[in-house]
Motif scaffolding. Structure first.
Motif, PDB file in Angstrom:
ATOM      1  N   GLU A  54     -24.048   9.021 -16.337  1.00  0.00           N
ATOM      2  CA  GLU A  54     -24.388   8.284 -17.553  1.00  0.00           C
ATOM      3  C   GLU A  54     -23.365   8.550 -18.656  1.00  0.00           C
ATOM      4  O   GLU A  54     -22.956   7.634 -19.380  1.00  0.00           O
ATOM      5  CB  GLU A  54     -25.784   8.694 -18.057  1.00  0.00           C
ATOM      6  CG  GLU A  54     -26.925   8.243 -17.179  1.00  0.00           C
ATOM      7  CD  GLU A  54     -27.255   9.221 -16.072  1.00  0.00           C
ATOM      8  OE1 GLU A  54     -28.318   9.082 -15.441  1.00  0.00           O
ATOM      9  OE2 GLU A  54     -26.447  10.144 -15.827  1.00  0.00           O
ATOM     10  N   ILE A  65     -19.840   7.022 -17.815  1.00  0.00           N
ATOM     11  CA  ILE A  65     -19.788   5.574 -18.066  1.00  0.00           C
ATOM     12  C   ILE A  65     -19.738   5.284 -19.563  1.00  0.00           C
ATOM     13  O   ILE A  65     -18.929   4.467 -20.028  1.00  0.00           O
ATOM     14  CB  ILE A  65     -20.997   4.882 -17.420  1.00  0.00           C
ATOM     15  CG1 ILE A  65     -20.868   4.917 -15.894  1.00  0.00           C
ATOM     16  CG2 ILE A  65     -21.123   3.432 -17.899  1.00  0.00           C
ATOM     17  CD1 ILE A  65     -22.088   4.401 -15.159  1.00  0.00           C
ATOM     18  N   TYR A  66     -20.578   5.978 -20.339  1.00  0.00           N
ATOM     19  CA  TYR A  66     -20.607   5.720 -21.782  1.00  0.00           C
ATOM     20  C   TYR A  66     -19.285   6.103 -22.451  1.00  0.00           C
ATOM     21  O   TYR A  66     -18.746   5.346 -23.274  1.00  0.00           O
ATOM     22  CB  TYR A  66     -21.756   6.494 -22.432  1.00  0.00           C
ATOM     23  CG  TYR A  66     -21.764   6.375 -23.937  1.00  0.00           C
ATOM     24  CD1 TYR A  66     -22.119   5.180 -24.556  1.00  0.00           C
ATOM     25  CD2 TYR A  66     -21.402   7.464 -24.743  1.00  0.00           C
ATOM     26  CE1 TYR A  66     -22.117   5.076 -25.942  1.00  0.00           C
ATOM     27  CE2 TYR A  66     -21.399   7.358 -26.123  1.00  0.00           C
ATOM     28  CZ  TYR A  66     -21.754   6.157 -26.713  1.00  0.00           C
ATOM     29  OH  TYR A  66     -21.745   6.042 -28.083  1.00  0.00           O
ATOM     30  N   ARG A  86     -16.381   3.646 -22.117  1.00  0.00           N
ATOM     31  CA  ARG A  86     -16.832   2.282 -22.438  1.00  0.00           C
ATOM     32  C   ARG A  86     -15.703   1.353 -22.863  1.00  0.00           C
ATOM     33  O   ARG A  86     -15.845   0.138 -22.792  1.00  0.00           O
ATOM     34  CB  ARG A  86     -17.895   2.338 -23.539  1.00  0.00           C
ATOM     35  CG  ARG A  86     -17.469   3.004 -24.830  1.00  0.00           C
ATOM     36  CD  ARG A  86     -18.671   3.272 -25.731  1.00  0.00           C
ATOM     37  NE  ARG A  86     -18.331   3.921 -26.992  1.00  0.00           N
ATOM     38  CZ  ARG A  86     -18.161   5.224 -27.136  1.00  0.00           C
ATOM     39  NH1 ARG A  86     -18.279   6.022 -26.084  1.00  0.00           N
ATOM     40  NH2 ARG A  86     -17.866   5.738 -28.324  1.00  0.00           N
ATOM     41  N   GLY A 142     -18.353   0.433 -18.177  1.00  0.00           N
ATOM     42  CA  GLY A 142     -18.571   0.936 -19.526  1.00  0.00           C
ATOM     43  C   GLY A 142     -18.771  -0.196 -20.517  1.00  0.00           C
ATOM     44  O   GLY A 142     -19.620  -0.115 -21.423  1.00  0.00           O
ATOM     45  N   LEU A 170     -22.210  -1.578 -20.151  1.00  0.00           N
ATOM     46  CA  LEU A 170     -23.183  -0.737 -20.839  1.00  0.00           C
ATOM     47  C   LEU A 170     -23.233  -1.070 -22.324  1.00  0.00           C
ATOM     48  O   LEU A 170     -24.317  -1.198 -22.913  1.00  0.00           O
ATOM     49  CB  LEU A 170     -22.841   0.741 -20.642  1.00  0.00           C
ATOM     50  CG  LEU A 170     -23.680   1.740 -21.456  1.00  0.00           C
ATOM     51  CD1 LEU A 170     -25.159   1.627 -21.102  1.00  0.00           C
ATOM     52  CD2 LEU A 170     -23.171   3.170 -21.238  1.00  0.00           C
ATOM     53  N   TRP A 189     -28.060   5.572 -25.845  1.00  0.00           N
ATOM     54  CA  TRP A 189     -27.056   5.171 -24.856  1.00  0.00           C
ATOM     55  C   TRP A 189     -27.300   5.813 -23.492  1.00  0.00           C
ATOM     56  O   TRP A 189     -27.018   5.208 -22.448  1.00  0.00           O
ATOM     57  CB  TRP A 189     -25.637   5.424 -25.350  1.00  0.00           C
ATOM     58  CG  TRP A 189     -25.207   6.834 -25.615  1.00  0.00           C
ATOM     59  CD1 TRP A 189     -24.997   7.408 -26.824  1.00  0.00           C
ATOM     60  CD2 TRP A 189     -24.872   7.843 -24.636  1.00  0.00           C
ATOM     61  NE1 TRP A 189     -24.581   8.714 -26.689  1.00  0.00           N
ATOM     62  CE2 TRP A 189     -24.482   9.003 -25.356  1.00  0.00           C
ATOM     63  CE3 TRP A 189     -24.868   7.895 -23.257  1.00  0.00           C
ATOM     64  CZ2 TRP A 189     -24.090  10.186 -24.733  1.00  0.00           C
ATOM     65  CZ3 TRP A 189     -24.481   9.073 -22.610  1.00  0.00           C
ATOM     66  CH2 TRP A 189     -24.104  10.196 -23.348  1.00  0.00           C
ATOM     67  N   TYR A 190     -27.851   7.040 -23.469  1.00  0.00           N
ATOM     68  CA  TYR A 190     -28.112   7.711 -22.195  1.00  0.00           C
ATOM     69  C   TYR A 190     -29.143   6.945 -21.373  1.00  0.00           C
ATOM     70  O   TYR A 190     -28.959   6.701 -20.168  1.00  0.00           O
ATOM     71  CB  TYR A 190     -28.589   9.138 -22.457  1.00  0.00           C
ATOM     72  CG  TYR A 190     -28.920   9.929 -21.199  1.00  0.00           C
ATOM     73  CD1 TYR A 190     -27.964  10.726 -20.592  1.00  0.00           C
ATOM     74  CD2 TYR A 190     -30.195   9.873 -20.635  1.00  0.00           C
ATOM     75  CE1 TYR A 190     -28.271  11.452 -19.445  1.00  0.00           C
ATOM     76  CE2 TYR A 190     -30.499  10.597 -19.493  1.00  0.00           C
ATOM     77  CZ  TYR A 190     -29.546  11.376 -18.909  1.00  0.00           C
ATOM     78  OH  TYR A 190     -29.846  12.080 -17.775  1.00  0.00           O
ATOM     79  N   LYS A 248     -30.027   3.827 -21.652  1.00  0.00           N
ATOM     80  CA  LYS A 248     -29.487   2.518 -21.267  1.00  0.00           C
ATOM     81  C   LYS A 248     -28.517   2.664 -20.089  1.00  0.00           C
ATOM     82  O   LYS A 248     -28.504   1.842 -19.165  1.00  0.00           O
ATOM     83  CB  LYS A 248     -28.782   1.861 -22.457  1.00  0.00           C
ATOM     84  CG  LYS A 248     -29.745   1.328 -23.511  1.00  0.00           C
ATOM     85  CD  LYS A 248     -30.654   0.261 -22.923  1.00  0.00           C
ATOM     86  CE  LYS A 248     -31.634  -0.267 -23.940  1.00  0.00           C
ATOM     87  NZ  LYS A 248     -32.578  -1.253 -23.353  1.00  0.00           N
ATOM     88  N   ALA A 249     -27.716   3.722 -20.092  1.00  0.00           N
ATOM     89  CA  ALA A 249     -26.811   3.973 -18.973  1.00  0.00           C
ATOM     90  C   ALA A 249     -27.600   4.290 -17.707  1.00  0.00           C
ATOM     91  O   ALA A 249     -27.267   3.813 -16.608  1.00  0.00           O
ATOM     92  CB  ALA A 249     -25.870   5.130 -19.307  1.00  0.00           C
TER      93      ALA A 249
END
Length: 333
Positions: free
Chosen positions: A26, A29-30, A33, A39, A42, A85-86, A88-89
């Motif tokens: 997670e 990927i964030y 971004r 990314g 996301l 964001w975590y 959502k990832a």
């Protein structure tokens, strides 16, 4: 020693004597971004949902209960942003992996030709992350000119007592551990002394996937041990000196757990460690010497979580969110 002066903080550069910790997918990927297509996907997901959701709605019912129990789960600005964001990832990964899994045949096999490039890339990221999940690695060697580096995973224990076959592996490498005739008669005395010294207590770790056929590397904090060399100036961390360590344990000068033995390592070339850091796979950490020397034996909290919590800030929030995934660790009330 471990109880006093323990600290760790996030660093921008990897250095000998410091750590690199594997980041959750997670986070990878964030943080990438602006570099990767997944990314960017996301960020689109976050932006689409930004005006319609608050942070509390991102927690499941079970997670909300855990959050309510844990005074350490922060709802500061940093905590709320990280939570957003975590989660959502996490949602994005679960949906994409479920789509990929649906393509498997009756034998559970997936034809790679059926995967779109984005799905294939995500699957590679996912599998790569699983292979080194929550590793905490000590940087034992690094050459900026040649781009080489060597690290040892501190939290991959193999054994805490010693058999003769494991002693052979540690002292002489994989070939001799499977072949009685491979050990010279002159070395048999060293082998027997090593077994006597460490038979009941010996910390052996899987240092990484490379050089697992070679003899183990011993890391410790004893400056005046004969045959030992400091891994980096001023680090207070040393490698080598197994003969002197063995005799010292037999003589009662040292405890067996003053030493840790690493079978295998992570070997990097052509600046690959720096590349992995740039790709947000690993986070460099500067830390106190006792933290790097700590044995991973029946810890109340896994070393990965302890290191991130000592760093504070976003890394601390990430640790808390990762803890909430696990059913084998009790979150303190």
């Amino acid at each position: 020693e471990y109880a006093d002066g323990v600290w760790a903080h996030q660093s921008s550069l990897a250095e000998v004597g410091g750590l690199v910790v594997r980041l959750p997918l997670e986070v990878e990927i964030y943080r990438s971004r602006e570099k990767t297509s997944i990314g960017k996907d996301l960020m689109s997901l976050i932006e689409d949902d930004d005006n319609s959701s608050d942070s509390s709605s991102l927690l499941s019912a079970d997670e909300s209960k855990l959050a309510g129990k844990s005074p350490d789960l922060s709802f500061s600005v940093v905590g709320a942003q990280t939570l957003l964001w975590y989660k959502k990832a996490q949602q994005l990964i679960e949906e994409k992996i479920a789509t990929i899994a649906a393509l498997a045949n009756e034998d559970g096999e997936i034809n790679p030709r059926m995967l779109e490039p984005k799905a294939e890339n995500l699957l590679k990221l996912y599998l790569d992350n699983q292979e080194s999940w929550q590793e905490v690695c000590l940087i034992a060697d690094m050459d900026e000119v040649s781009g080489t580096a060597q690290t040892f995973a501190l939290n991959r224990p193999m054994a805490f007592n010693l058999s003769e076959s494991l002693a052979r592996l540690v002292l002489f490498g994989a070939f001799s551990s499977m072949n009685d005739s491979a050990v010279a008669v002159s070395e048999m005395n060293n082998l027997m002394k090593f077994v006597r010294a460490f038979e009941k207590s010996c910390a052996v770790y899987v240092g990484g996937p490379d050089k697992q056929d070679q003899k183990a590397v011993m890391i410790h904090g004893i400056a005046d041990l004969e045959g030992a060399t400091e891994i980096g100036k001023g680090t207070g961390l040393y490698k080598g000196g197994i003969k002197a360590a063995t005799q010292g344990v037999l003589d009662g000068l040292y405890a067996p757990l003053d030493f840790r033995f690493f079978v295998g390592c992570h070997e990097y070339s052509d600046g690959d460690l720096d590349v992995a850091i740039f790709q947000e796979k690993y986070q460099p950490i500067a830390c106190a010497r006792p933290l790097a020397l700590k044995q991973c034996i029946q810890l109340p909290k896994p070393l990965w979580h302890e290191v991130l919590e000592l760093c504070g800030g976003e890394l601390r929030e990430i640790s808390r969110l990762e803890l909430m995934k696990r059913g084998d660790i009790q979150i303190d009330e």
